[in-house]
Design an enzyme around this catalytic site. Sequence first.
Site, PDB file in Angstrom:
ATOM      1  N   ASP A 162     -36.707 -25.733  44.163  1.00 50.09           N
ATOM      2  CA  ASP A 162     -36.529 -25.383  45.568  1.00 50.09           C
ATOM      3  C   ASP A 162     -36.714 -26.629  46.438  1.00 50.09           C
ATOM      4  OD1 ASP A 162     -36.872 -23.756  48.135  1.00 50.09           O
ATOM      5  OD2 ASP A 162     -36.801 -22.151  46.656  1.00 50.09           O
ATOM      6  N   HIS A 203     -39.523 -23.622  52.697  1.00 51.31           N
ATOM      7  CA  HIS A 203     -38.945 -22.539  51.894  1.00 51.31           C
ATOM      8  C   HIS A 203     -39.596 -22.427  50.516  1.00 51.31           C
ATOM      9  CE1 HIS A 203     -35.681 -20.614  49.454  1.00 51.31           C
ATOM     10  NE2 HIS A 203     -35.477 -19.925  50.556  1.00 51.31           N
ATOM     11  N   ASN A 295     -27.056 -14.008  49.988  1.00 46.04           N
ATOM     12  CA  ASN A 295     -27.232 -13.308  51.260  1.00 46.04           C
ATOM     13  C   ASN A 295     -25.920 -13.136  52.023  1.00 46.04           C
ATOM     14  OD1 ASN A 295     -29.941 -13.244  50.731  1.00 46.04           O
ATOM     15  ND2 ASN A 295     -30.476 -14.909  52.095  1.00 46.04           N
ATOM     16  N   SER A 378     -33.951 -14.785  48.554  1.00 48.62           N
ATOM     17  CA  SER A 378     -34.868 -15.862  48.167  1.00 48.62           C
ATOM     18  C   SER A 378     -36.280 -15.339  47.991  1.00 48.62           C
ATOM     19  CB  SER A 378     -34.890 -16.971  49.230  1.00 48.62           C
ATOM     20  OG  SER A 378     -33.818 -17.844  49.100  1.00 48.62           O
TER      21      SER A 378
END
Length: 604
Positions: A162, A203, A295, A378
């Site tokens: 990530d 994130h 998404n 996520s």
Amino acid sequence: MKALIRNIFAATVIVAGAANLAVAQTSPLIVDVADKASKAEIAQLQTKIGGRWRPNSVVASSNHVYQVFLSAAERAKAIAALKTSSNIDAYDTEHTYQLDPDFLPLGIRQTDKATAKPATHKSLSATPNDPRYGEQWNFQMVGAEAAWKRSRGTGVVVAVIDTGVSGTTTGKGQACRDFGSTSFTAGYDFVNNDADPYDDHGHGTHVAGTIAEATNNSEGVAGLAYGATIMPLKVLSAAGSGTSADIADAIRWAADKGANVINMSLGSPFPDAVIRSACTYASKKGVVIVAAAGNSGKQGVGYPAAYSECIAVSSVGPSGKLAGYSSWGKQVALAAPGGDIGGYAGDRNEAAGILQNTNLPVEVGGQGDGYYAFQGTSMASPHVAAAAALVVSQGIKDPAQVRKALIESAVKVSGGDVKKYGAGILNVDKATALAAKWTGRSDEIPEPFTTMVSSNKSPIAKLTGLPISLPSIVIAVVGLLAALIRIKRPFLRRAWVNFAFSVIGTSFIVTLAIALAPVPELVPVAVTMLAALRMLMARNTAGALAAVGVTIGAALTLVNFQVPTAGSSVLGVTCDAERMMGILSIMSILGAGRTYLMATQSRD
């Protein structure tokens, strides 16, 4: 305000497509050379293909992932040569991944003050004392507390590929507040090519928090597999961008460095051959790969989630219904809580988000280290990665078997489309119960959460930074008085010297116990072993009793250890917290008294 919210960044990663076609023509080719290829064969291949070759990263050169820089004229010839080369696992144009700031609002600032009362539970001992745990509806949905009685993910390494993880303080920044007891193993920053994968975006830390944020530490919220170890791998920059080559390298790094589970809360609508090759490599090495479905809010699972080697995860909100933003398709294996905060208007509901600790920069609307509610696939993906860690910790090692356990235990959605929910909604209670049945292991392990018998909030603790609590001070003072009572003044110095050496020896043993015990639950074992060693070194029985009494008493108070609640079991011994503390306190006092006797006897 709307513009600010829209710039808080999305929970999906998209690859630059048609708008970047011109750039793609000049982007390097990424070539994944077969691992079996020798240096001589690689040299021959470089001559055949042409262009300028460079290992994608310093640490991953052994993975044989190269960037090949070619002119427009050389490109067509090189691709034709690659197609006929036997020592090539995969090749593709290097794709640039970018977090899309306009796709879906992701992060909403939550105040540090809890906005919801802790949930009421039947078994207090199974509920962590994290003050905002009551806001984690997502853990209630998947049956976390029942699962924690069987597994906590101990011994499992989960690679988070990530933006990095702000779990430890480094030269790049401070650790987030709720990762103090989270276990980490060495990771890597593929963006900056160094060994410090600090999260400068926010994130990745949020994702890692869902998996293994510090739990039962009287701070913030909990992690679903809080006993697992996080391997932080940074492939996306502070701006939220990264390359397919770095992602592929990170997957291989994780597989080679001992990861049992990989979580990728990122994706793309376009396939990438080099990333697919890396997923195949990791899967063959026994790594469970979990990825966010995407998404897009429509049919079409993103990559790498769509690959058969990955467990694709869609997202649901507190109602159990598919979130409006979630991608869906035939590759979806199961759904998991990802939050459903809402849109840009005044109907937003932060309580419906996934709450974890992260360091969200002010540049994207955050306020640094705090607790934030995010939404997106996520956020759903790490729930499944954590569930995989719980199952792997129970002894299920084969990725296919782990997938089977998660799918067969999922809760089916009445009338739900299999393309949207897969096998159903994740349930870690049922998954760990199924794993326990398959392995033949006991369905129950000692209670995961225990009654606190001391705290680290005393004035001395605040002044010294040491976990010294009021019970510790009381026991120490009473023990000292017991050692000094009836000591005649001429012998005070001698008794004090003996007592001082006893305290020094005890402190040494407690320090060693903390350093040697990989998890808090093993501190008593380490203390017992070291106390036994000291007992063997004692000159007489009195000295041995003093060593054992003072050592065990001090260990259980000074290290802020949590004594099990009544009726629970540690190492097969049923314990009563209050009775144990009373006995240990008396032992400490008697131990100090023995020190006094040793002093007077040595004089006589």
